[in-house]
Design an enzyme around this catalytic site. Structure first.
Site, PDB file in Angstrom:
ATOM      1  CG  ASP A 264      -1.989  -1.050   1.161  1.00 43.55           C
ATOM      2  OD1 ASP A 264      -2.428  -1.353   0.031  1.00 43.55           O
ATOM      3  OD2 ASP A 264      -2.385  -1.572   2.211  1.00 43.55           O
ATOM      4  CE1 TYR A 331       2.176  -6.947   3.741  1.00 37.09           C
ATOM      5  CE2 TYR A 331       1.749  -9.282   4.091  1.00 37.09           C
ATOM      6  CZ  TYR A 331       1.782  -8.190   3.253  1.00 37.09           C
ATOM      7  OH  TYR A 331       1.422  -8.308   1.944  1.00 37.09           O
ATOM      8  CE1 TYR A 403      -5.880  -6.357  -1.400  1.00 37.01           C
ATOM      9  CE2 TYR A 403      -7.114  -8.411  -1.317  1.00 37.01           C
ATOM     10  CZ  TYR A 403      -6.546  -7.386  -2.047  1.00 37.01           C
ATOM     11  OH  TYR A 403      -6.640  -7.375  -3.422  1.00 37.01           O
TER      12      TYR A 403
END
Ligand SMILES: [Zn+2]
Ligand SMILES: [Zn+2]
Length: 442
Positions: A264, A331, A403
């Site tokens: 993103d 992440y 996501y």
């Protein structure tokens, strides 16, 4: 029909140059070019005709006349002259309309144009008018030609051979650096520089930079008040930061960034970086120094973006890169809750998300550009650390394509399970970073 007999009847009806005559028998013999092949046939026919003419056969002098005119063959003309005969004028080839005589001019024009480029391989493409190809087809059926080669091949091989001899560059069929497009019937030569591919990995060290140029939707990149007359939503992008020095160095016209997925805009890309291939269109220079370019890019990008392990690649690399989107990712995300969360809840969250399958319906925020469907993604491991009573840091090692923001918020129930529901509080993702991308085995 015998080969020579066939050649004789062709010449009897149409003017044909050495190239075009030889080309009708191109698949016979070995190591001869078409011009030589045509020349040999005309030589033998001239000898035959000479023999007949010497004993007073009318056929002999008629054939010599045909060879001198329709064949534009000097030897036949000389024999006739020696016999004290009038010699008719040479005639322009019925098939190529004399264009094979222009080969040296087409070759030198091609070589001259190629001089502006830095390349190792090339391919010659030929453009022929329909009427020329149709005429040759009719000719072939008229004489039942069986061992010929098309005019297009004839041109491209001869021109390619000459360019290669002069420039010492190689002809390459699959992925030539340059394509030389020759239009013999209008004396035109055009060049097409195929793209140059440079692969590597990038790290994005700051937030707020999109991966590629993000055009202003208001003005469609024309420039308006909304985008401060830049035509773009963000002043810079990973792509632009990487491509500026590459364009400068290669003299290319524009670039396309191909990457294995994208983070993103507000997420950083850390660790070993994200694999990418940058495609440089119409480069003039190819043999660029990638070490120097790495330095130039990293200097110009001022600690916002860093590239590493740049190397030359090709179209196949792009294909493999797209396949590699399934690589797993690590992440790190900071999550803020709207109330204090007890330790016990965080421990259960960690356990529940480790080795979990997440069912995720296409997030609302990307629904305008992605098909609405449910994907199942695997989380290998989740690690949670409390930062404040209502704030935690979570590290997630998961399958690519999950996501993360929606895993936190739940996206109105479209992601299940999700952090907000498991904790029973509103959860907000704060800072998101990709810590690493781990290529799939094999
Ligand atoms: Zn010809
Ligand atoms: Zn705009």
């Amino acid at each position: 029909m015998e080969i020579l007999e066939k050649a004789r009847s062709m010449l009897g009806k149409y003017p044909i140059c050495d190239h075009c005559l030889g080309r009708q028998f191109a698949l016979l013999g070995y190591g001869l070019d078409d011009k030589k092949r045509g020349d040999v046939m005309k030589t033998l026919l001239t000898m035959e005709a000479n023999k007949l003419a010497l004993v007073g056969e009318k056929d002999g002098s008629l054939l010599l006349e045909t060879l001198a005119t329709n064949g534009s063959f000097d030897m036949a003309a000389k024999v006739l002259a020696k016999m004290g005969r009038m010699v008719g004028k040479k005639r322009r080839c019925h098939l190529c309309e004399g264009r094979f005589d222009q080969l040296p001019a087409l070759v030198s024009r091609s070589v001259e144009k190629l001089e502006d480029y830095d390349y190792a391989t090339f391919l010659v493409g030929i453009n022929l008018p329909n009427r020329v190809e149709e005429k040759e087809d009719e000719f072939k059926s008229e004489f039942e030609v069986e061992h010929s080669e098309g005019m297009r091949n004839g041109f491209s091989r001869e021109i390619g051979k000459e360019i290669s001899r002069i420039t010492e560059k190689m002809v390459e069929y699959k992925t030539p650096d340059m394509v030389v497009i020759v239009i013999p019937f209008s004396d035109e030569v055009a060049l097409q520089a195929n793209p140059l591919y440079v692969a590597g990995r990038y790290r994005k060290l700051v937030r707020g930079i999109p991966q590629s140029r993000w055009f202003c939707p208001k003005c469609r990149s024309k420039g308006c008040v909304e985008c401060n007359w830049t035509g773009k939503m963000y002043p810079e992008s990973v792509e632009e930061l990487i491509s500026a020095p590459l364009l400068e160095e290669t003299g290319g016209e524009e670039t396309t960034l191909h990457a294995a997925g994208r983070e993103d805009v507000d997420a950083r890309m850390l660790g070993r970086g994200r694999p990418f291939v940058i495609e440089i269109k119409k480069p003039r220079k190819r043999l660029v120094d990638l070490k120097a370019l790495t330095k130039a890019i990293n200097k110009q990008a001022e600690k916002k973006v860093k590239v590493l392990s740049l190397h030359f690649a090709d179209k196949d690399t792009v294909r493999r890169l797209k396949k590699g989107e399934g690589a797993s990712k690590i992440y790190r995300v900071i999550v803020e809750f709207n109330r204090v969360v007890p330790d016990e809840k965080l421990r259960i969250l960690e356990q529940t998300l480790t080795n979990a399958i997440i069912r995720q319906q296409t997030p609302l925020r990307v629904l305008h550009r992605r098909a609405n469907r449910i994907r199942e993604k695997y989380i290998y491991e989740a690690k949670i650390e409390r930062l404040k009573p209502n704030r935690m840091e979570m590290r997630i090692h998961c399958q690519g394509g999950l996501y993360i923001k929606e895993l936190i918020t739940g996206d109105k129930g479209r992601t299940d399970p999700n952090v907000a529901a498991l904790i029973g509080a509103k959860a907000q993702p704060m800072n998101l970073d990709v810590l690493n991308i781990i290529p799939r085995e094999g």
